[in-house]
Design an enzyme around this catalytic site. Structure first.
Site, PDB file in Angstrom:
ATOM      1  N   GLU A  20     -78.693  42.067  12.034  1.00  0.00           N
ATOM      2  CA  GLU A  20     -78.634  40.748  12.633  1.00  0.00           C
ATOM      3  C   GLU A  20     -77.833  40.745  13.926  1.00  0.00           C
ATOM      4  O   GLU A  20     -76.897  41.533  14.107  1.00  0.00           O
ATOM      5  CB  GLU A  20     -78.058  39.734  11.640  1.00  0.00           C
ATOM      6  CG  GLU A  20     -79.041  39.399  10.538  1.00  0.00           C
ATOM      7  CD  GLU A  20     -78.593  38.264   9.645  1.00  0.00           C
ATOM      8  OE1 GLU A  20     -79.437  37.720   8.932  1.00  0.00           O
ATOM      9  OE2 GLU A  20     -77.392  37.925   9.663  1.00  0.00           O
TER      10      GLU A  20
ATOM     11  N   CYS B 225     -73.549  38.979  20.112  1.00  0.00           N
ATOM     12  CA  CYS B 225     -72.937  39.980  19.240  1.00  0.00           C
ATOM     13  C   CYS B 225     -74.050  40.848  18.672  1.00  0.00           C
ATOM     14  O   CYS B 225     -74.989  40.328  18.054  1.00  0.00           O
ATOM     15  CB  CYS B 225     -72.171  39.285  18.120  1.00  0.00           C
ATOM     16  SG  CYS B 225     -71.497  40.425  16.881  1.00  0.00           S
TER      17      CYS B 225
ATOM     18  N   CYS C 125     -72.470  50.690   7.200  1.00  0.00           N
ATOM     19  CA  CYS C 125     -71.257  51.263   7.789  1.00  0.00           C
ATOM     20  C   CYS C 125     -70.618  52.196   6.775  1.00  0.00           C
ATOM     21  O   CYS C 125     -70.577  51.885   5.580  1.00  0.00           O
ATOM     22  CB  CYS C 125     -70.273  50.161   8.176  1.00  0.00           C
ATOM     23  SG  CYS C 125     -68.798  50.782   9.040  1.00  0.00           S
TER      24      CYS C 125
ATOM     25  N   CYS D 182     -64.051  49.674   4.937  1.00  0.00           N
ATOM     26  CA  CYS D 182     -62.882  48.793   5.003  1.00  0.00           C
ATOM     27  C   CYS D 182     -62.909  47.864   3.786  1.00  0.00           C
ATOM     28  O   CYS D 182     -63.949  47.319   3.437  1.00  0.00           O
ATOM     29  CB  CYS D 182     -62.885  47.992   6.293  1.00  0.00           C
ATOM     30  SG  CYS D 182     -62.696  49.025   7.774  1.00  0.00           S
TER      31      CYS D 182
ATOM     32  N   CYS E 133     -64.488  44.327   3.935  1.00  0.00           N
ATOM     33  CA  CYS E 133     -65.764  44.225   4.639  1.00  0.00           C
ATOM     34  C   CYS E 133     -66.912  44.558   3.699  1.00  0.00           C
ATOM     35  O   CYS E 133     -66.994  45.680   3.181  1.00  0.00           O
ATOM     36  CB  CYS E 133     -65.777  45.174   5.838  1.00  0.00           C
ATOM     37  SG  CYS E 133     -67.343  45.200   6.732  1.00  0.00           S
TER      38      CYS E 133
ATOM     39  N   SER F 230     -65.932  47.105  19.962  1.00  0.00           N
ATOM     40  CA  SER F 230     -64.911  46.976  18.929  1.00  0.00           C
ATOM     41  C   SER F 230     -64.922  48.227  18.058  1.00  0.00           C
ATOM     42  O   SER F 230     -65.984  48.685  17.630  1.00  0.00           O
ATOM     43  CB  SER F 230     -65.200  45.744  18.059  1.00  0.00           C
ATOM     44  OG  SER F 230     -64.272  45.644  17.001  1.00  0.00           O
TER      45      SER F 230
ATOM     46  N   SER G  21     -59.948  46.840  15.755  1.00  0.00           N
ATOM     47  CA  SER G  21     -59.796  46.152  14.475  1.00  0.00           C
ATOM     48  C   SER G  21     -58.538  46.681  13.800  1.00  0.00           C
ATOM     49  O   SER G  21     -58.564  47.715  13.140  1.00  0.00           O
ATOM     50  CB  SER G  21     -61.034  46.401  13.603  1.00  0.00           C
ATOM     51  OG  SER G  21     -62.175  45.829  14.195  1.00  0.00           O
TER      52      SER G  21
ATOM     53  N   HIS H  10     -55.722  44.769  11.788  1.00  0.00           N
ATOM     54  CA  HIS H  10     -55.686  44.188  10.442  1.00  0.00           C
ATOM     55  C   HIS H  10     -54.460  44.523   9.597  1.00  0.00           C
ATOM     56  O   HIS H  10     -54.326  43.996   8.491  1.00  0.00           O
ATOM     57  CB  HIS H  10     -56.943  44.558   9.656  1.00  0.00           C
ATOM     58  CG  HIS H  10     -58.219  44.274  10.381  1.00  0.00           C
ATOM     59  ND1 HIS H  10     -58.467  43.053  10.974  1.00  0.00           N
ATOM     60  CD2 HIS H  10     -59.306  45.051  10.638  1.00  0.00           C
ATOM     61  CE1 HIS H  10     -59.664  43.091  11.556  1.00  0.00           C
ATOM     62  NE2 HIS H  10     -60.179  44.277  11.372  1.00  0.00           N
TER      63      HIS H  10
ATOM     64  N   CYS I  52     -68.004  34.807  11.291  1.00  0.00           N
ATOM     65  CA  CYS I  52     -67.402  36.104  11.018  1.00  0.00           C
ATOM     66  C   CYS I  52     -67.467  36.399   9.525  1.00  0.00           C
ATOM     67  O   CYS I  52     -67.070  35.573   8.706  1.00  0.00           O
ATOM     68  CB  CYS I  52     -65.938  36.117  11.461  1.00  0.00           C
ATOM     69  SG  CYS I  52     -65.712  35.965  13.222  1.00  0.00           S
TER      70      CYS I  52
END
Length: 370
Positions: free
Chosen positions: A97, A110, A117, A121, A124, A202, A224, A226, A344
């Site tokens: 997307e 974006c 991935c 994380c 995520c 990013s 990122s 965090h 997000c």
């Protein structure tokens, strides 16, 4: 692609240098490559016959040897706030997307760099789903190409997409070569002509690739982060176990030597009771003391079985004020497009999970504002 297209080269895979090299291999002069590059990216053309300043003999040759095939849009959703989200088919049961966020002074797209991935994380969902494959350069730049077409961009009019952020599904620097090819096209005056300051990559902190990006194609960089210490970041962002914070901060300082902006943006998802305490803010101040930076605080958007909650708004505001009082520019990202699952943490596609051998719905923690 159709069977006929599979036997031809997809010219969306080529940046200017690769296009020039391919045309040279066909016995064509460099200026022909630039002509076709403009037709494809500036004018959004897929029909070689419509490229009127290209020699007829070359047009005929291209019909047989090349094609222009972007990802296929299979869903188009528009939020009440104007945010627009597209689901793109990238083959083999995989979908990604992209999100367009219109604002008064800019329009930000974006885009994704991988199907799934591998970084895992803990907050995520995409990482929890596993990883299938890297997107090709055509699939990456094709998101921008297709968004321009679907938004009705006029090559002679005002630019609708002024900013691009590589913050969608996947870790961009884990797909380095294809991402850089796409970045080259975004920056090329014969293609999209975007400023380096308006293109952001990013990363979760793949240090060697950050150094490579600095040398190959320095654009704005977002990290990122965090967590303010290694013990917590090891749990939230496992790549930290390989590239701990001292190495990451050093890489940020090196990147700034060639960066188009004089600061690094640190993205920081706010997890209730996990990384949002006053002490965490003070640790961040100490951690980034030698790194010119700004912080972008991201209210967490929970997903099923995430195990995390969103920090309350007063806590986020207080956390931000500690950073601001220390002289650090700090913003809190506002939620956009949540009614179409485009906020997000809500980007959803479908990925054939090669790491877990199953197909699952994915929701990536995707950060859609620079």
């Amino acid at each position: 692609m159709t069977t006929a297209q599979e036997n031809r080269v997809n010219l969306l895979d080529f940046d200017a240098q690769a296009m020039t090299d391919w045309f040279a291999a066909q016995g064509e002069k460099p200026f022909r490559a630039r002509q076709v590059l403009r037709w494809i990216h500036r004018f959004g053309e897929t029909d070689f016959e419509a490229m009127t300043d290209v020699a007829k003999s070359l047009r005929a040759k291209l019909q047989n040897s090349a094609c222009i095939v972007p990802p296929t849009p299979i869903r188009d959703s528009i939020s009440t706030d104007g945010t627009r989200k597209w689901l793109f088919d990238v083959g083999n049961a995989n979908a990604i997307e992209s999100v367009f966020i219109p604002e008064t002074t800019r329009g930000t797209l974006c885009i994704s760099s991988q199907a799934g991935c591998a970084l895992d994380c803990s907050f995520c969902s995409t990482g929890k789903q596993g990883f299938n494959r890297n997107l090709s350069a055509a699939e990456i730049i094709g998101q921008l190409w297709m968004a321009n077409r679907l938004l009705g961009a006029d090559p002679d009019g005002e630019r609708i997409i002024s900013n691009v952020v590589m913050m969608g599904m996947g870790e961009p620097l884990a797909n380095f070569d294809n991402v850089v090819s796409a970045l080259n096209l975004m920056l090329d005056d014969h293609a999209y002509g975007l400023s380096r300051r308006r293109v952001t990559v990013s990363t979760s902190g793949i240090v060697p690739a950050m150094d490579r990006l600095r040398d190959a194609c320095p654009v704005a960089l977002a990290v990122s982060l965090h967590a303010p210490n290694d013990a917590l970041r090891d749990k939230l962002v496992p790549i930290n176990q390989k590239y701990p914070l001292v190495e990451l901060m050093a890489a940020c300082r090196r990147y700034l030597e060639r960066a188009p902006r004089d600061f690094i943006t640190f993205e920081y998802v706010m997890l209730d009771g996990v990384n949002d305490q006053d002490e965490h803010a003070r640790q961040l101040i100490a951690l980034t003391r030698d790194v010119p930076c700004k912080f972008n605080l991201i209210p967490f958007n929970p997903f099923p079985n995430s195990g995390y909650g969103r920090s309350p708004a007063p806590r986020i505001k207080h956390f931000a004020q500690i950073l601001i009082d220390a002289g650090i520019v700090t913003t809190t990202r506002k939620t956009r497009g949540d009614d179409v699952d485009a906020a997000c943490g809500q980007l959803a596609g479908q990925v054939v999970d090669k790491t877990r051998r199953t197909t699952r719905r994915t929701i990536s923690l995707t950060e859609v504002r620079s």
